[in-house]
Design a protein around this motif. Structure first.
Motif, PDB file in Angstrom:
ATOM      1  N   TYR A   1       9.088   5.705  -9.760  1.00 40.58           N
ATOM      2  CA  TYR A   1       9.626   4.523 -10.723  1.00 40.58           C
ATOM      3  C   TYR A   1       9.725   5.360 -12.008  1.00 40.58           C
ATOM      4  O   TYR A   1      10.503   4.699 -12.874  1.00 40.58           O
TER       5      TYR A   1
ATOM      6  N   LEU B   1      15.968  -6.044  -2.166  1.00 37.63           N
ATOM      7  CA  LEU B   1      15.785  -6.239  -3.677  1.00 37.63           C
ATOM      8  C   LEU B   1      16.765  -7.258  -4.246  1.00 37.63           C
ATOM      9  O   LEU B   1      16.304  -7.971  -5.292  1.00 37.63           O
TER      10      LEU B   1
ATOM     11  N   VAL C   1       5.473  -4.012 -11.411  1.00 39.94           N
ATOM     12  CA  VAL C   1       4.514  -4.821 -10.163  1.00 39.94           C
ATOM     13  C   VAL C   1       5.414  -5.401  -9.065  1.00 39.94           C
ATOM     14  O   VAL C   1       4.980  -4.907  -8.091  1.00 39.94           O
ATOM     15  N   PRO C   2       6.287  -6.112  -9.281  1.00 41.90           N
ATOM     16  CA  PRO C   2       6.846  -6.977  -8.205  1.00 41.90           C
ATOM     17  C   PRO C   2       7.504  -5.943  -7.346  1.00 41.90           C
ATOM     18  O   PRO C   2       7.539  -6.019  -6.133  1.00 41.90           O
ATOM     19  N   LEU C   3       8.331  -4.733  -7.916  1.00 41.74           N
ATOM     20  CA  LEU C   3       8.892  -3.913  -7.125  1.00 41.74           C
ATOM     21  C   LEU C   3       7.778  -3.039  -6.273  1.00 41.74           C
ATOM     22  O   LEU C   3       7.984  -2.751  -5.118  1.00 41.74           O
TER      23      LEU C   3
ATOM     24  N   LYS D   1       5.161  -4.126  -5.294  1.00 46.92           N
ATOM     25  CA  LYS D   1       4.538  -4.702  -4.126  1.00 46.92           C
ATOM     26  C   LYS D   1       5.492  -4.893  -2.846  1.00 46.92           C
ATOM     27  O   LYS D   1       5.082  -4.497  -1.670  1.00 46.92           O
ATOM     28  N   ARG D   2       6.742  -5.130  -3.269  1.00 43.64           N
ATOM     29  CA  ARG D   2       7.666  -4.970  -2.285  1.00 43.64           C
ATOM     30  C   ARG D   2       7.746  -3.588  -1.739  1.00 43.64           C
ATOM     31  O   ARG D   2       8.019  -3.608  -0.432  1.00 43.64           O
ATOM     32  N   ASN D   3       7.866  -2.646  -2.221  1.00 39.32           N
ATOM     33  CA  ASN D   3       7.795  -1.223  -1.982  1.00 39.32           C
ATOM     34  C   ASN D   3       6.881  -0.833  -1.099  1.00 39.32           C
ATOM     35  O   ASN D   3       7.006  -0.265   0.166  1.00 39.32           O
TER      36      ASN D   3
ATOM     37  N   GLN E   1       8.868  -5.453 -16.810  1.00 36.07           N
ATOM     38  CA  GLN E   1       8.884  -6.641 -16.038  1.00 36.07           C
ATOM     39  C   GLN E   1       9.429  -6.509 -14.405  1.00 36.07           C
ATOM     40  O   GLN E   1       8.864  -7.155 -13.832  1.00 36.07           O
ATOM     41  N   ASN E   2       9.687  -5.164 -13.964  1.00 35.90           N
ATOM     42  CA  ASN E   2       9.935  -4.932 -12.624  1.00 35.90           C
ATOM     43  C   ASN E   2       8.904  -4.211 -11.754  1.00 35.90           C
ATOM     44  O   ASN E   2       9.095  -4.156 -10.674  1.00 35.90           O
TER      45      ASN E   2
END
Length: 190
Positions: free
Chosen positions: A122, A190, A149-151, A153-155, A146-147
């Motif tokens: 990342y 995504l 933590v959400p990425l 989690k999905r990752n 902005q991206n």
């Protein structure tokens, strides 16, 4: 009974031959091609026009990351042989419940997802794609903040199972092409 010929068989054989002769460039080009296709699909779902600099940034980044995986996976394989998770399972009296091959694949998956992804993938992704897309340092940093933590989690939800399959069932020479194909599916998440 006559077997039906698979029309893709010669293509797959040529790919495997090229992968065998030129493993690193083949993995890099496979990643770039699938990243380009994935980003084109993703951009097609958006309202804006296709952004070629974004597409190029994803392709170039993917080539670099596939090269990194080419060099990092043998290190992960050497260092992660299930011994750490076996000790952890033993500490709770559950070592006999797990096959070492399962622990090995999980340990390798976790090493990739909990060490390489947050500390290498990342940071390089946000920096590299930001520069290629003409973002200022501040814009790139804001995008990462902005991206991330959400990425992440999905990752973890997507890639831990994918990499478990990779390390447990996929032949070594096909692991990075397998991940490139999985990356195409990742585009839809995504």
């Amino acid at each position: 009974a006559t077997a039906i010929a698979n029309p893709l068989s010669p293509v797959f054989e040529k790919y495997m031959s090229t992968l065998s002769q030129y493993p690193l460039p083949t993995k890099m080009m496979t990643g770039a091609a699938l990243a380009t296709a994935g980003d084109a699909i993703a951009q097609g779902r958006e309202d804006d026009d296709y952004d070629p600099s974004r597409g190029a940034s994803f392709a170039a980044f993917d080539m670099i990351y596939r090269a990194a995986q080419h060099w990092l996976f043998p290190i992960i394989v050497e260092l992660c042989r299930g011994q750490y998770l076996l000790v952890a399972a033993g500490a709770i009296g559950a070592a006999q419940l797990f096959d070492l091959s399962i622990l090995t694949a999980m340990e390798r998956s976790l090493a990739s997802q909990l060490i390489i992804v947050p500390f290498l993938y990342y940071p390089v992704f946000f920096t590299f794609t930001g520069v290629m897309q003409g973002l200022t340092f501040e814009e790139g940093l804001d995008r990462a903040k902005q991206n991330f933590v959400p990425l992440m989690k999905r990752n973890l939800l997507f890639w831990i199972p994918v990499q478990y399959v990779q390390f447990c069932y996929i032949p070594t020479e096909l692991q990075i092409p397998f991940l490139s194909c999985a990356g195409l599916a990742w585009t839809f998440i995504l």
